[in-house]
Scaffold this active site. Sequence first.
Site, short mmCIF file in Angstrom:
data_model
loop_
_atom_site.label_atom_id
_atom_site.label_comp_id
_atom_site.label_asym_id
_atom_site.label_seq_id
_atom_site.Cartn_x
_atom_site.Cartn_y
_atom_site.Cartn_z
N ASN A 36 -16.21 24.59 -63.17
CA ASN A 36 -15.56 24.07 -61.96
C ASN A 36 -16.44 22.94 -61.44
OD1 ASN A 36 -13.53 26.45 -61.50
ND2 ASN A 36 -15.52 27.42 -61.90
N ASN A 84 -5.60 27.88 -51.28
CA ASN A 84 -5.85 28.27 -52.69
C ASN A 84 -5.01 29.51 -52.89
OD1 ASN A 84 -8.88 29.44 -54.38
ND2 ASN A 84 -7.04 28.60 -55.27
N ASN A 137 -19.21 32.53 -61.90
CA ASN A 137 -18.47 31.54 -62.70
C ASN A 137 -19.22 30.21 -62.64
OD1 ASN A 137 -17.94 31.06 -59.99
ND2 ASN A 137 -15.77 30.62 -60.27
N GLN A 164 -4.38 31.24 -59.01
CA GLN A 164 -4.94 32.39 -59.73
C GLN A 164 -4.08 33.64 -59.52
OE1 GLN A 164 -7.47 30.49 -57.87
NE2 GLN A 164 -8.14 29.54 -59.80
N CYS A 207 -11.81 26.07 -52.74
CA CYS A 207 -12.46 26.85 -53.80
C CYS A 207 -13.66 27.56 -53.18
CB CYS A 207 -12.91 25.93 -54.94
SG CYS A 207 -13.74 26.81 -56.29
N CYS A 254 -13.75 34.70 -58.05
CA CYS A 254 -12.90 33.84 -57.23
C CYS A 254 -13.19 34.20 -55.78
CB CYS A 254 -11.42 34.06 -57.56
SG CYS A 254 -10.30 33.11 -56.51
N GLY A 255 -13.81 33.26 -55.07
CA GLY A 255 -14.28 33.55 -53.72
C GLY A 255 -13.13 33.67 -52.72
N GLU A 303 -10.99 22.57 -60.32
CA GLU A 303 -11.25 23.92 -60.82
C GLU A 303 -10.97 24.08 -62.32
OE1 GLU A 303 -10.05 27.49 -59.05
OE2 GLU A 303 -10.12 26.76 -57.00
N ARG A 304 -11.87 24.78 -63.00
CA ARG A 304 -11.65 25.17 -64.40
C ARG A 304 -10.32 25.93 -64.49
NH1 ARG A 304 -15.65 29.57 -67.20
NH2 ARG A 304 -14.97 30.70 -65.34
N GLY A 319 -16.77 27.48 -55.28
CA GLY A 319 -17.19 26.08 -55.28
C GLY A 319 -17.94 25.73 -54.01
N1 LIG Z 1 -11.17 28.37 -61.41
C1 LIG Z 1 -12.28 29.30 -61.25
C2 LIG Z 1 -11.79 30.67 -60.71
C3 LIG Z 1 -11.24 30.58 -59.28
C4 LIG Z 1 -12.27 30.08 -58.32
C5 LIG Z 1 -11.75 29.65 -56.95
N2 LIG Z 1 -10.33 29.72 -56.75
C6 LIG Z 1 -12.52 30.34 -55.82
O1 LIG Z 1 -11.98 30.49 -54.72
O2 LIG Z 1 -13.72 30.66 -56.07
C7 LIG Z 1 -12.98 29.50 -62.61
O3 LIG Z 1 -12.36 29.23 -63.63
O4 LIG Z 1 -14.15 29.92 -62.61
#
Ligand SMILES: N[C@H](CCC[C@H](N)C(=O)O)C(=O)O
Length: 280
Positions: free
Chosen positions: A196, A13, A163, A46, A223, A75-76, A214-215, A226
């Site tokens: 997400n 990611n 999120n 991101q 994710c 974002c984790g 992912e959103r 996630g």
């Molecule tokens: N797309 C996610 C943000 C990044 C989450 C993901 N990259 C993670 O590692 O948590 C959102 O719109 O809430």
Amino acid sequence: MLVRFTKMHGLGNDFMVLDLVTQRVKVTPKLVKKLGDRNFGVGFDQLLIVEPPSEPDIDFRYRIFNQDGSEVENCGNGARCFAKFVRDKRLTGKSEVVVQTANGQMTLKIHPDKRVEVNMGAPILAPVDVPFQADQKATTYAIDVPLSQGDQQVELSAISMGNPHGVLIVDSTENAPVETLGPALEAHERFPAKANIGFMQVISRNEVNLRVFERGVGETIACGTGACAAVVAGKLRGVLDMPVTVHLPGGDLEIEWHGEGQPVIMTGPATTVYEGQIFV
Ligand SMILES: N[C@H](CCC[C@H](N)C(=O)O)C(=O)O
């Protein structure tokens, strides 16, 4: 203007990390989309922004933008990279830092083996706070999904890790309908801030496979939030015990959660790929 950045990833990611403690850049959705373009820019899932704190007892402000330019709450995988970045760049001498996100705070700890442990805070389960439209809180919700091949009803959990996430249990992640159900659920009217969407295959009480649409990005190969939401959903549904190893296409995360009101703890790697400069 030439701006310094670092390219990093958490299990694939991938992120562009910008230090706005020692630099000044006006970040707009238009600039994020340009930087995130994999042909005309750096390219990333991101953009992660490191800023000075605006509150006491906080080490840094942590801002996150999706590739589509939307600013989001958490974002984790990015949090683990954030911890490595501020340490490597000597923006802190601490191996444990507290960061402030758009709607909460997290504690990031770098272990001697270089893995990063993140206290993600407690999951948010009240539908109104996810946000998810439902008459009352439940472990799972039935949701009608309009698809080109006709409506389909699915069962999912609705959980916020800061999120919003929808989590489905599937027989196999390999042939899960990520390409069809992913975008349909991401933009579903019952997720007013979008969401997400996680597709979880339970392998044992301590092991799952997971794919996430992912959103604001589409399917990513890992994710972090996630993975946390999936473990929370599995524990609430009585199919998981702690700790859980979450197998994502990009690699594994260790997740632990001991029930409502308790924080979710995520542990995993963070990788620096290259340093760069770009005209903005
Ligand atoms: N797309 C996610 C943000 C990044 C989450 C993901 N990259 C993670 O590692 O948590 C959102 O719109 O809430």
